[in-house]
Structure formats: structure tokens, C-alpha cells
Write an enzyme that holds these catalytic residues in place. Structure first.
Site, PDB file in Angstrom:
ATOM      1  N   GLY A 290       0.844  -1.190   0.000  1.00  0.00           N
ATOM      2  CA  GLY A 290       0.000   0.000   0.000  1.00  0.00           C
ATOM      3  C   GLY A 290       0.880   1.240   0.000  1.00  0.00           C
ATOM      4  N   ARG A 291       1.624   1.400   1.089  1.00  0.00           N
ATOM      5  CA  ARG A 291       2.456   2.601   1.250  1.00  0.00           C
ATOM      6  C   ARG A 291       3.407   2.809   0.065  1.00  0.00           C
ATOM      7  NH1 ARG A 291       3.777   4.799   6.274  1.00  0.00           N
ATOM      8  NH2 ARG A 291       3.080   2.841   7.189  1.00  0.00           N
ATOM      9  N   CYS A 358      -6.721  22.137  19.101  1.00  0.00           N
ATOM     10  CA  CYS A 358      -6.446  22.381  20.523  1.00  0.00           C
ATOM     11  C   CYS A 358      -5.819  21.172  21.190  1.00  0.00           C
ATOM     12  CB  CYS A 358      -7.744  22.767  21.222  1.00  0.00           C
ATOM     13  SG  CYS A 358      -8.480  24.180  20.437  1.00  0.00           S
TER      14      CYS A 358
HETATM   15  C1  LIG Z   1      -2.661  -7.526   5.872  1.00  0.00           C
HETATM   16  C2  LIG Z   1      -2.009  -6.294   5.361  1.00  0.00           C
HETATM   17  N1  LIG Z   1      -1.552  -6.279   4.107  1.00  0.00           N
HETATM   18  C3  LIG Z   1      -0.970  -5.168   3.598  1.00  0.00           C
HETATM   19  C4  LIG Z   1      -0.831  -4.020   4.340  1.00  0.00           C
HETATM   20  C5  LIG Z   1      -0.211  -2.823   3.704  1.00  0.00           C
HETATM   21  O1  LIG Z   1       0.969  -2.445   4.279  1.00  0.00           O
HETATM   22  P1  LIG Z   1       1.873  -1.341   3.574  1.00  0.00           P
HETATM   23  O2  LIG Z   1       1.037  -0.158   3.341  1.00  0.00           O
HETATM   24  O3  LIG Z   1       2.967  -1.094   4.529  1.00  0.00           O
HETATM   25  O4  LIG Z   1       2.388  -1.940   2.304  1.00  0.00           O
HETATM   26  C6  LIG Z   1      -1.271  -4.002   5.653  1.00  0.00           C
HETATM   27  C7  LIG Z   1      -1.111  -2.793   6.467  1.00  0.00           C
HETATM   28  O5  LIG Z   1      -1.572  -2.628   7.539  1.00  0.00           O
HETATM   29  C8  LIG Z   1      -1.889  -5.170   6.174  1.00  0.00           C
HETATM   30  O6  LIG Z   1      -2.350  -5.199   7.422  1.00  0.00           O
END
Ligand SMILES: Cc1ncc(COP(=O)(O)O)c(C=O)c1O
Length: 435
Positions: A290-291, A358
Site C-alpha cells: 500500500g504505502r 487544541c
Molecule cells: C494484511 C495487510 N496487508 C498489507 C498491508 C499494507 O501495508 P503497507 O502499506 O505497509 O504496504 C497491511 C497494512 O496494515 C496489512 O495489514
């Protein structure tokens, strides 16, 4: 690498001057580079050449419909964790059939929704969940495809709140108990064992923990292939991105200038280490990054409200806040913060960069050095494309920020700023308080 850079004195995303975006849509506004996302996707694909690999983009990182559609067009499926995320994939025109459903607390309604839309597989986190999925599948008269999430007990060496593969985290079934869980799964009439999954954590900057985890789980995956004919091994997500040198890391030269023994993780080094370990399995390999896909493809634009000179320190008060980007308050994360208009003739300013909420925690950076900036001037928080908007809230009755996507020299609003009327739309004063 990414597509945020100065052209002359002005920060651009691809060929778009970010000041023009801020003028048109106001601030705070998230801006995403479609080309950077596509480059990240293609680099990951190339890095894993030799494997039958498929990306299930972890949409929790950034689930704007435009982002989902972009990855769907590129051929990705999704790693999703809720009924809401299933509906988002559908709304974006994505493919649930190429997607996986993770999470420790899937409800019966969410399981049913996933089955109705032909989910590729459930990533099961516990034995009670096997029973629940079997029950819902039986009710619907279908077989539910499942993979068990195994917890390999590997230290990902990342922030404690985003470590997921240690034995004291809530995720998965310990490797030592996983064989029994598969035996239990095989007894259920409405389950079809389809794969095995792991995910050890997020923002990993070295390949070593991935290698350790794959080495631990691969022999088990081979056993499962023999015993149950599994089709895939999902090695999760977790590839980290550059936060500290975010701007410089947009250019290839920055990567080349890093000492060989300290070079940050890349899709190329990730693939080089993992492909030889995974290839002999002869399984489809799923990835759930994802990241890495979106983090460096996004920036949050903000405007300076005031420079407040305190007794001991300066505070640069901006119009973005912890409700817009919670990572610094939640994880003490670093985001590089740069002016949209760079002016080397200005004096340097050392200030804490804070939002208007705040809470003392509403602080993006302490004693950060920047050029002197005055009211109304614009800033960008870099590497904000992942876990930015998706973790935002309405704290202090601040509406959700706007989101804009750029490609080349064009840009479009992909999510309008939330209005006050939208914030309170579901609220009401009960009859017993009205007088
Ligand atoms: C099961 C699972 N897969 C993939 C991801 C994605 O991780 P990243 O954004 O670090 O690649 C997460 C993130 O929490 C996850 O829990």
C-alpha cells in the site's frame, strides 16, 4: 523516485504548478501524482519478473476512487478490510474477483457481501473466523475460498504500532499452530483452501525481515501445496518509502549517491532477494503493498496562518492539522515540509510547524529549518500519499480536505472539500432536548 520537483523556484507535481492547485481548490488539499503511482506499480512488477505475481493494492493506504480506478486499470486487485472497502472497489469499477479480504473481525454481513461479489480469497486470522465464514458460505450455498494468515514471529524493525508479524501482535495464527488450523479448515464443508498469507509490518526499510519471514513460511507453503493443493502464497505488503529526504529521492541521482551498504529498499532489491526464494514453490505470489504504491505519490498542501514568535521557540501555524495528517501525532513520523515558492534570498527560520487544533500533539515538526514564511504563503508536506487522507478525521469539526489528481499537465479535483453541512448531516437533537 517520484514526480514532485522544483521547476525554477516553484514546486511542481509532474508539470503542474502546485500553487495553481492551491489557488483553485484552497488548502489543506492532498495532491496525487498518477504517473508516480504507475511508475511504482511497473517497477514492482519488473522487480518480481520470473514470478507469477499479482498486486492486491492495500487500499487502506489511499482509497480515493480515482486511485483505485488507476490501479484497477493497471491490472491490480485489492487488499481490502471492510464492507466499506468492498463497496469502494465496486464504486471505482475495480475487480473484487481479483481481491483479498483481510482483518481480524470480519462481520457476517461483510463476509456475505464479499462472497456475493466473488472475492478471490479471505485471509483468515483465527479459528472462530473459519467457523463464521463456513457458516455464511453455507447459508449462501457457496464455497468460500480461504487462506490462513500465519504469524511468522519476525521482528520487522519498524514502529511498534505498525509491526504485525510478532507473536504478541493480534494478527494471524502462529506458524506452530497453523497446520492444525488448516486441518480444521479442511473439515468445513463450505470452505475451499486456496492459499496461505503473511504480513509482517509496514514501512520496512530493509529486505532482511522479508527474507527471514519468507524463509520461515515457504517450507510450510510447500507442504500446503502438496497436502491441499493451494494455489497462492501472499507475502503481504510493507515496503517502506523515503520520508527524510523525500524531495531529493525523486531523482535517480539521489539513489545512486547512497552508499551501497545503506541503500534504502527498492522494488529491485526486494525482488532480487525474494524471487529466488519464492520461484521454487511454483505458486502464484500475491503482494499487498500500500504505502510503497502511493506514499511518495502524494503531498498535502497547506497555507501559513501566522508566524508566532514565542519566548523560547517560534511556531509556524498552518491551516492543516492533525485531523488532516495524523501520522506525526500518532507515530512521531517525519514528513519533509517545503515551501511551494522557494526563495534563497530569504532568511532561515527555525520553527515548530503546528496546526490550529487544541492539542499539543497537533505538531507536524519540531525545530524545523525552513526559509522565512509569512501569512498566506504555501507549503507542501511530502510523502503524504499513504495513510494521509484515509486516516483523517473531523476532529474540531474540521471538514475533510480536498483531493486532487495530477497527470502530466492536467489535474482534476477527485474529492471535494467537505462542507459543514455534510459534517452534521447525520446528526440531530433528540425530541426530549427540544424546547
Ligand atoms: C494484511 C495487510 N496487508 C498489507 C498491508 C499494507 O501495508 P503497507 O502499506 O505497509 O504496504 C497491511 C497494512 O496494515 C496489512 O495489514
Amino acid at each position: 523516485m517520484h514526480h514532485f520537483r522544483y521547476s525554477g523556484s516553484d514546486l511542481h507535481c509532474e508539470s503542474v504548478d502546485l500553487a495553481a492547485v492551491a489557488r483553485l481548490y484552497g488548502t489543506p488539499t492532498y495532491v496525487y501524482s498518477a504517473t508516480t503511482m504507475e511508475d511504482n506499480y511497473r517497477r514492482l512488477q519488473r522487480g518480481l519478473e520470473g514470478l507469477d505475481a499479482h498486486l492486491c493494492y492495500a487500499m487502506k493506504a489511499n482509497s480515493n476512487l480515482a486511485v483505485l480506478r488507476h490501479f484497477a486499470n493497471l491490472g491490480a486487485g485489492f487488499d481490502l478490510v471492510s464492507g466499506g472497502e468492498i463497496r469502494r472497489v465496486l464504486a471505482a469499477g475495480g475487480n473484487v474477483r481479483g481481491s483479498v479480504f483481510a482483518g481480524v473481525g470480519k462481520t457476517e454481513a461483510e463476509i456475505a457481501l464479499a462472497l456475493e461479489h466473488g472475492i478471490f480469497s479471505f485471509h483468515v486470522e483465527s479459528e472462530p473466523e473459519l467457523a463464521r465464514i463456513n457458516h455464511v458460505a453455507g447459508r449462501l450455498g457457496v464455497k468460500a475460498p480461504v487462506a490462513i494468515r500465519v504469524n511468522p514471529d519476525v521482528d520487522a524493525h519498524t514502529h511498534a504500532k505498525i509491526t504485525t508479524g510478532k507473536s504478541d501482535n493480534k494478527f494471524g495464527i502462529p506458524l506452530a499452530h497453523a497446520a492444525a488450523a488448516y486441518e480444521a479448515a479442511a473439515q468445513y464443508p463450505h470452505l475451499e483452501i486456496r492459499g496461505v498469507q503473511m504480513h509482517i509490518g509496514s514501512q520496512l526499510t530493509s529486505v532482511a525481515p522479508f527474507v527471514e519471514a519468507v524463509k520461515k513460511v515457504a517450507p510450510f507453503a510447500a507442504e500446503l501445496k502438496q497436502r491441499y493443493g493451494i494455489k497462492y502464497f501472499s507475502i503481504g505488503g510493507g515496503m517502506g518509502i523515503i520520508y527524510r529526504d523525500a524531495l531529493a529521492s525523486g531523482a535517480a541521482q539521489w539513489w545512486e549517491s547512497q552508499p551501497a551498504d545503506q541503500r534504502p529498499l527498492t522494488p529491485e532489491s526486494y525482488g532480487a532477494a525474494l524471487v529466488p526464494l519464492l520461484q521454487p514453490l511454483g505458486l502464484k505470489i500475491l503482494l499487498e503493498h500500500g504505502r510503497f504504491m502511493v506514499g511518495n505519490a502524494g503531498a498535502l498542501l497547506a497555507r501559513v496562518e501566522h508566524l508566532k514568535r514565542g519566548a523560547n521557540r517560534n511556531f509556524l501555524v498552518v491551516d492543516a492539522a492533525m485531523n488532516d495528517l495524523v501520522r506525526p501525532a500518532m507515530y512521531d513520523s517525519y514528513h519533509e515540509i517545503v515551501p511551494l515558492h522557494r526563495d534563497s534570498s530569504r532568511r532561515a527560520l527555525v520553527a515548530d510547524i503546528v496546526g490550529p487544533i487544541c492539542e499539543s500533539g497537533d505538531c507536524f515538526a519540531k525545530e524545523r529549518q525552513l526559509q522565512e514564511l509569512g501569512e498566506g504563503e504555501l507549503l507542501a508536506f511530502l510523502s503524504a500519499g499513504a495513510y494521509g487522507y484515509t486516516m483523517a478525521s473531523r476532529y474540531n469539526t474540521r471538514g475533510m480536505a480536498a483531493e486532487v489528481m495530477v497527470r502530466g499537465s492536467t489535474f482534476e479535483l477527485v474529492n471535494a472539500r467537505e462542507t459543514f453541512e455534510q459534517i452534521i448531516a447525520g446528526e440531530k437533537v433528540p425530541a426530549f432536548l427540544q424546547r
